[in-house]
Design an enzyme around this catalytic site. Structure first.
Site: not given
Length: 520
Positions: A80-81, A376, A171, A169, A227, A53
């Site tokens: 992280c946070y 996406k 991810e 991170h 989309d 965050g």
């Protein structure tokens, strides 16, 4: 289904965590970090991930989650946070970092037997850091697993309690072996792998049928991109014959785009009407230079046209109203438009999206946003499941507000025409060099200043244009595309020679973050 819950402390990357978990077939849901404990427990999670965050744990309004999650008895992973929150709430100490770490940061793995790092075979390991605080005193029962080159704690764990934490991170694609680290945590949680896009499509079709009922009609604006087309195809399968699609020619499209898009819908099974609204949009944008005002003006104009077309279509189908509006909103649109702290969210607003932030309060249509939870690449996979043509699925993303956010400053027809010509040359040369499919998104930006040039024997004062091309998996992070120099040279030469009003071409080599893909 078995699931892993992600508690969101406001990171721009939270949905990337969800995407990584879903990639291995595990269902995941994201809840606000301050969700009531009974709600978290009701999901019966197999594990919990605490996201990063933008806050410091020292902030007076620092986001908190219920400490009862620490005693839920399921594996926990802090990122992280989330790591700093764990340390602070388990008796450790967090302090301002001696060396703040942002971007690529190598770490040394000190505990190779860690179940989280079991599949990671290299050290040092390049990771993506983004923090100004650090854990400088471990909670009781924890051990150090990894440190960064500056000596800051990069990972800690308490195996007996199944609590793990990473200061970086895993991810984001910039972290080496990040997927292995998340997969290791998933294996620790040991959930059943039951989630896939085919099931998602079936569930969404059922959900839309319940939403809309058996008689109501829906309206959808199609851009010709991935989309909106996938969203419309999904809704058409749910309520066949009751979806009415509009292709709105806003005057903000690329060269010849309206004709090409309408042709692509000929065999799609969708009913599409072409609406010429170029004057409406140019009038709405007149005099506006602020990017947020431009986006909101475009969103408002879209809705006004929907409401106008709704009345026309309602007469055609014999209905008093069309009740539903279909939008191809994706989660990156949502996360970048989330309200900032103090106004209902923990995330920092990056920009408003016309699908998210531009809807007026008096809008009479209810929304159907079937792709709101997807990225996406997931939408493309879903489109393939639904039979959408590969021509549409292979198109680069294009911003909803169109060239209005690539025409910096005030939008005028003259500037749009210059931009269209330059962009047409750029994309055609990318295709000619057979690079189009290697690039996630490419576009040309018109910069509203005059730069000096020399053409023939005289000086010129004309616009510069910037070229942008990025590679990405999901649009949340992106790297600039490395063009062969001869391709860039040919593109630049053609634009300067063939497009009146341009005398300079530059190439944007910024990554996301810190930059965004679009300039506005």
């Amino acid at each position: 289904m078995d699931r892993i819950i992600i508690l969101d402390f406001g990171s721009q990357f939270t949905q990337l965590i969800a995407r990584r978990v879903r990639e291995v077939g595990v269902y995941t849901e994201i809840l606000p970090a301050n969700a009531p404990f009974h709600e978290i427990k009701a999901h019966n999670p197999k594990g919990i991930i605490l996201s990063g965050g933008p806050h410091s744990v020292f902030d007076s309004q620092a986001p908190q989650c219920d400490r009862a999650v620490l005693n839920l008895g399921v594996p926990l992973l802090g990122v992280c946070y989330g790591m700093q929150w764990l340390a602070q709430n388990l008796g450790g100490k967090v302090s301002p970092a001696k060396v703040r770490e942002y971007g690529l940061t190598p770490i040394q793995i000190l505990e190779s037997s860690s179940p989280l790092f079991a599949q990671v075979k290299k050290s040092p390991l390049n990771t993506w850091m983004s923090h100004g605080d650090e854990v400088d005193q471990l909670p009781d029962g924890f051990k150090i697993v990894a440190k960064s080159e500056s000596g800051s704690l990069a990972s800690m764990e308490n195996r007996s309690k199944n609590i793990y934490a990473l200061q970086f991170h895993p991810e984001v694609s910039h972290t080496e072996e990040g997927a292995k680290l998340l997969n290791a945590f998933i294996e620790i949680c040991n959930p059943k792998k039951e989630w896939n896009l085919k099931n998602f499509a079936q569930e969404k079709i059922s959900e839309i049928q319940k939403q809309v009922g058996t008689t109501a009609h829906a309206i959808c604006a199609l851009s010709g991109g991935v989309d909106s087309t996938v969203a419309a195809t999904l809704v058409e399968k749910a309520i066949p014959g009751r979806l009415h699609c509009l292709y709105i020619d806003s005057g903000l499209q690329r060269k010849n785009e309206s004709q090409e898009v309408m042709k692509s819908f000929e065999n799609s099974g969708l009913k599409v009407s072409l609406i010429d609204a170029q004057k409406d949009f140019l009038t709405a944008l007149s005099g506006l230079t602020d990017p947020e005002q431009k986006r909101k003006a475009i969103g408002k104009t879209f809705i006004e046209i929907f409401q106008r077309e709704e009345k026309r279509l309602a007469k055609e189908v014999g209905e008093k109203t069309l009740d539903w509006l279909v939008q191809g909103t994706l989660y990156p649109d949502v996360i970048e438009s989330m309200p900032p702290p103090g106004r209902g969210g923990f995330s920092a607003t990056i920009k408003s999206h016309h699908n998210v932030g531009g809807l007026p309060e008096n809008m009479k249509l209810s929304l159907i946003e079937p792709l709101r939870e997807l990225f996406k690449d997931e939408v493309r996979k879903l489109g393939k499941e639904l039979g959408v043509s590969s021509e549409i699925l292979g198109r680069h993303p294009f911003p909803g507000p169109g060239l209005a956010v690539r025409c910096l400053g005030e939008v005028t027809k003259e500037k749009l025409d210059i931009l269209r010509e330059a962009d047409s040359i750029y994309i055609s040369e990318i295709r000619a060099a057979k690079l189009y499919d290697q690039i996630w998104q490419a576009g040309t930006i018109l910069i509203p200043i005059s730069t000096v040039g020399v053409m023939g024997d005289g000086r010129t004062y004309e616009y510069p244009v910037a070229l942008r091309a990025v590679v990405s998996q999901d649009g949340m992070t992106a790297d600039w595309f490395r063009f062969p120099h001869e391709v860039l040279a040919k593109i630049s030469n053609r634009i300067v020679n063939e497009v009146r009003g341009v005398n300079r071409v530059v190439y944007d080599i910024s990554t996301k973050p810190p930059a965004t893909i679009e300039w506005e």
